[in-house]
Design a protein around this motif. Sequence first.
Motif, PDB file in Angstrom:
ATOM      1  N   CYS A 204      46.807  49.158  41.445  1.00 49.32           N
ATOM      2  CA  CYS A 204      45.715  48.612  42.260  1.00 49.32           C
ATOM      3  C   CYS A 204      45.164  47.330  41.659  1.00 49.32           C
ATOM      4  N   ILE A 205      45.047  47.292  40.331  1.00 51.86           N
ATOM      5  CA  ILE A 205      44.600  46.059  39.664  1.00 51.86           C
ATOM      6  C   ILE A 205      45.611  44.951  39.906  1.00 51.86           C
ATOM      7  N   SER A 206      46.891  45.286  39.805  1.00 56.34           N
ATOM      8  CA  SER A 206      47.942  44.300  40.045  1.00 56.34           C
ATOM      9  C   SER A 206      47.936  43.815  41.490  1.00 56.34           C
ATOM     10  N   ALA A 207      47.763  44.724  42.424  1.00 57.17           N
ATOM     11  CA  ALA A 207      47.726  44.332  43.837  1.00 57.17           C
ATOM     12  C   ALA A 207      46.509  43.468  44.145  1.00 57.17           C
ATOM     13  N   ALA A 208      45.396  43.725  43.477  1.00 58.13           N
ATOM     14  CA  ALA A 208      44.208  42.897  43.683  1.00 58.13           C
ATOM     15  C   ALA A 208      44.401  41.488  43.123  1.00 58.13           C
ATOM     16  N   ALA A 209      45.296  41.345  42.133  1.00 57.44           N
ATOM     17  CA  ALA A 209      45.531  40.045  41.516  1.00 57.44           C
ATOM     18  C   ALA A 209      46.599  39.222  42.231  1.00 57.44           C
ATOM     19  N   VAL A 210      47.273  39.797  43.212  1.00 59.20           N
ATOM     20  CA  VAL A 210      48.347  39.086  43.922  1.00 59.20           C
ATOM     21  C   VAL A 210      47.876  37.773  44.554  1.00 59.20           C
ATOM     22  N   PRO A 211      46.691  37.680  45.143  1.00 61.22           N
ATOM     23  CA  PRO A 211      46.285  36.424  45.783  1.00 61.22           C
ATOM     24  C   PRO A 211      45.912  35.284  44.826  1.00 61.22           C
ATOM     25  N   ILE A 212      45.895  35.514  43.535  1.00 60.19           N
ATOM     26  CA  ILE A 212      45.462  34.482  42.597  1.00 60.19           C
ATOM     27  C   ILE A 212      46.290  33.201  42.707  1.00 60.19           C
ATOM     28  N   PRO A 213      47.631  33.251  42.731  1.00 59.00           N
ATOM     29  CA  PRO A 213      48.371  31.983  42.859  1.00 59.00           C
ATOM     30  C   PRO A 213      48.044  31.224  44.152  1.00 59.00           C
TER      31      PRO A 213
ATOM     32  N   ALA B 148      56.543  41.431  38.962  1.00 64.00           N
ATOM     33  CA  ALA B 148      56.606  40.198  39.757  1.00 64.00           C
ATOM     34  C   ALA B 148      55.230  39.562  39.870  1.00 64.00           C
ATOM     35  N   ASP B 149      54.221  40.388  40.008  1.00 62.87           N
ATOM     36  CA  ASP B 149      52.855  39.882  40.103  1.00 62.87           C
ATOM     37  C   ASP B 149      52.434  39.199  38.809  1.00 62.87           C
ATOM     38  N   ILE B 150      52.700  39.837  37.694  1.00 64.27           N
ATOM     39  CA  ILE B 150      52.301  39.273  36.406  1.00 64.27           C
ATOM     40  C   ILE B 150      53.038  37.968  36.141  1.00 64.27           C
ATOM     41  N   ILE B 151      54.328  37.927  36.423  1.00 64.32           N
ATOM     42  CA  ILE B 151      55.102  36.706  36.199  1.00 64.32           C
ATOM     43  C   ILE B 151      54.613  35.579  37.108  1.00 64.32           C
ATOM     44  N   SER B 152      54.352  35.874  38.387  1.00 62.42           N
ATOM     45  CA  SER B 152      53.907  34.815  39.293  1.00 62.42           C
ATOM     46  C   SER B 152      52.533  34.290  38.905  1.00 62.42           C
ATOM     47  N   ILE B 153      51.640  35.158  38.483  1.00 67.38           N
ATOM     48  CA  ILE B 153      50.318  34.701  38.041  1.00 67.38           C
ATOM     49  C   ILE B 153      50.441  33.912  36.754  1.00 67.38           C
ATOM     50  N   PHE B 154      51.246  34.392  35.826  1.00 67.44           N
ATOM     51  CA  PHE B 154      51.426  33.722  34.542  1.00 67.44           C
ATOM     52  C   PHE B 154      51.988  32.313  34.728  1.00 67.44           C
TER      53      PHE B 154
END
Length: 95
Positions: A65-74, A4-10
């Motif tokens: 952890c890398i994915s969780a750190a990237a959650v705020p990007i959008p 979900a994180d990767i799709i939302s950032i993408f």
Amino acid sequence: MIGADIISIFVSAYMYMIDAYEVNETSVLTIVALVRYLATGGMTVVGVPMYQNFGPHYALTILACISAAAVPIPWALFKWGPRIREKSKYAIRPQ
């Protein structure tokens, strides 16, 4: 969570780039795809030794952890996007 994180950032990164760089959107999307492919290629080189050395539990924890750190990007793009676009000479100006 990772998917979900990767799709939302993408999706949010692509939509942001299309909206911000209307005239040059093809060039920008090409750069975004290139960065994504370089990251994917790097992970294939790093992934096998990481799983062998750390084991699947710790390797997946690191990736989570890398994915969780990237959650705020959008949300960061939503909040600071106009300020970022103001600094770019290629971005469109809102009307």
